[in-house]
Scaffold this active site. Structure first.
Site, PDB file in Angstrom:
ATOM      1  N   LEU A  87       0.616  -0.794   0.144  1.00 22.47           N
ATOM      2  CA  LEU A  87      -0.319  -0.371  -0.055  1.00 22.47           C
ATOM      3  C   LEU A  87       1.090   1.199   0.130  1.00 22.47           C
ATOM      4  CD1 LEU A  87      -2.796  -0.574   2.327  1.00 22.47           C
ATOM      5  CD2 LEU A  87      -2.561  -1.605   0.264  1.00 22.47           C
ATOM      6  N   GLY A 132       0.830  -5.141   1.117  1.00 18.60           N
ATOM      7  CA  GLY A 132      -0.233  -5.315   0.224  1.00 18.60           C
ATOM      8  C   GLY A 132       0.290  -5.956  -0.882  1.00 18.60           C
ATOM      9  N   ASN A 154       4.591  -8.806   6.697  1.00 20.00           N
ATOM     10  CA  ASN A 154       5.600  -7.561   6.877  1.00 20.00           C
ATOM     11  C   ASN A 154       4.670  -6.404   7.802  1.00 20.00           C
ATOM     12  OD1 ASN A 154       5.084  -6.280   4.857  1.00 20.00           O
ATOM     13  ND2 ASN A 154       6.575  -5.290   5.631  1.00 20.00           N
ATOM     14  N   GLU A 155       3.354  -6.728   8.087  1.00 21.80           N
ATOM     15  CA  GLU A 155       2.391  -5.650   8.489  1.00 21.80           C
ATOM     16  C   GLU A 155       3.023  -4.929  10.366  1.00 21.80           C
ATOM     17  OE1 GLU A 155       1.488  -6.900   6.816  1.00 21.80           O
ATOM     18  OE2 GLU A 155       0.443  -6.102   5.137  1.00 21.80           O
TER      19      GLU A 155
END
Ligand SMILES: CCCCCCCCC/C=C/C(=O)SCCNC(=O)CCNC(=O)[C@H](O)C(C)(C)COP(=O)(O)OP(=O)(O)OC[C@H]1O[C@@H](n2cnc3c(N)ncnc32)[C@H](O)[C@@H]1OP(=O)(O)O
Length: 264
Positions: A87, A132, A154-155
């Site tokens: 994103l 994303g 990997n958020e």
């Protein structure tokens, strides 16, 4: 009635091939009239970060292909070392509510479109693919990845909570156990590591090799009825989409904001 649909010859389903090429600013779509395979190429330098405009074009491209009776579609990138950086950070930084709503909806719609295509899909991952970017590849049915890049959700490393449908996409691909380890630690896998856990199905030497392997994937459906195939895919993926649709933007957004605030 149903049996009539099921016996529709594959040759009829595929006889609508024609030369097709459409290039907008951010996404290029071409169909090889000999093979019937479409290639959708993201082209938003420097890193194919997913902003509203790119998502709208991607969604439109995959939707349009649904009416073209293609044999399959490959998602790839025009960039040398990046598939997609995920994103666009700028979409998440102090967004206006209307833009945030439109952006989030476009992301979810694009995921649903790619996840649910009537035709087979492959991600030819020719570069890094965090967050994303990884989600986009997980929406495809098969992943071929060029060696020595990284991929993963990997958020948590960014202080962000991956929405339910990101998690569900991962669990649709690798085991629940591996998903838990990967997501809680925000792990980015190297290509060979991703291959070992099944996050990617094949590795490739370079983009050409990845595209060739992606094309080969479609041949396993040569003797398969496309409608039976699609209904089976829906059966397998439908529940995930249903739950995904219920995930409401503001819940996610609130979690995200709280998470980010705790980091500042
Ligand atoms: C509303 C509701 C919310 C709701 C919020 C809920 C969110 C839930 C889920 C979130 C999902 C996500 O995808 S969050 C996004 C996660 N993405 C990432 O963490 C990727 C971060 N980027 C990287 O790791 C790297 O940039 C990588 C992609 C490997 C490329 O490395 P390189 O060394 O080749 O290139 P870099 O020098 O780092 O980057 C080149 C330029 O691109 C920019 N850039 C890099 N990643 C970018 C990105 N994601 N978005 C924008 N710009 C990016 C850099 O700042 C540089 O800009 P200049 O300096 O100007 O040249």
């Amino acid at each position: 009635m149903a049996s009539k649909i099921f016996v529709r010859p594959i040759s009829i389903a595929f006889n609508a091939f024609r030369n097709y090429s459409s290039s907008s600013k951010l996404v290029d779509v071409s169909i090889n009239d000999k093979t019937g395979i479409a290639t959708v190429t993201m082209q938003r330098p420097p890193v194919n970060s997913l902003n509203y405009e790119l998502l709208i074009e991607l969604n439109g491209a995959f939707q349009d292909l649904g009416s073209k009776k293609i044999k399959g579609a490959i998602l790839t990138s025009s960039l040398k070392t990046i598939f997609s950086a995920g994103l666009d950070i700028l979409e998440m930084y102090k967004p206006k509510p209307e833009r945030a709503n439109a952006f989030w909806t476009s992301l979810q719609d694009t995921w649903i479109t790619i996840f649910n295509t009537p035709y087979p899909t492959v991600a030819a991952i020719n570069g890094h693919s965090p967050a994303g970017g990884c989600l986009l590849s997980l929406a495809c049915e098969y992943r071929v990845m060029v060696n020595n890049y990284t991929i993963g959700l990997n958020e948590t490393k960014l202080g962000i909570v991956a929405p339910f449908w990101f998690v569900a996409s991962m669990k649709n691909t690798i085991s629940n156990r591996e998903s838990e380890l990967a997501l809680t630690s925000g792990r980015l896998y190297k290509t060979d590591e991703a291959f070992k856990v099944g996050l990617v199905d094949e590795t490739a030497e370079n983009k050409e090799d990845a595209l060739a392997k992606a094309e080969k994937f479609f041949s396993r459906f040569d003797a398969v009825n496309p409608i039976a195939r699609f209904l089976t895919k829906q059966e397998l993926r439908g529940k995930i989409v249903k739950v995904g649709r219920k995930t409401f933007i503001y819940k996610i957004f609130r979690k995200f904001q709280i998470c980010m605030m705790t980091r500042i």
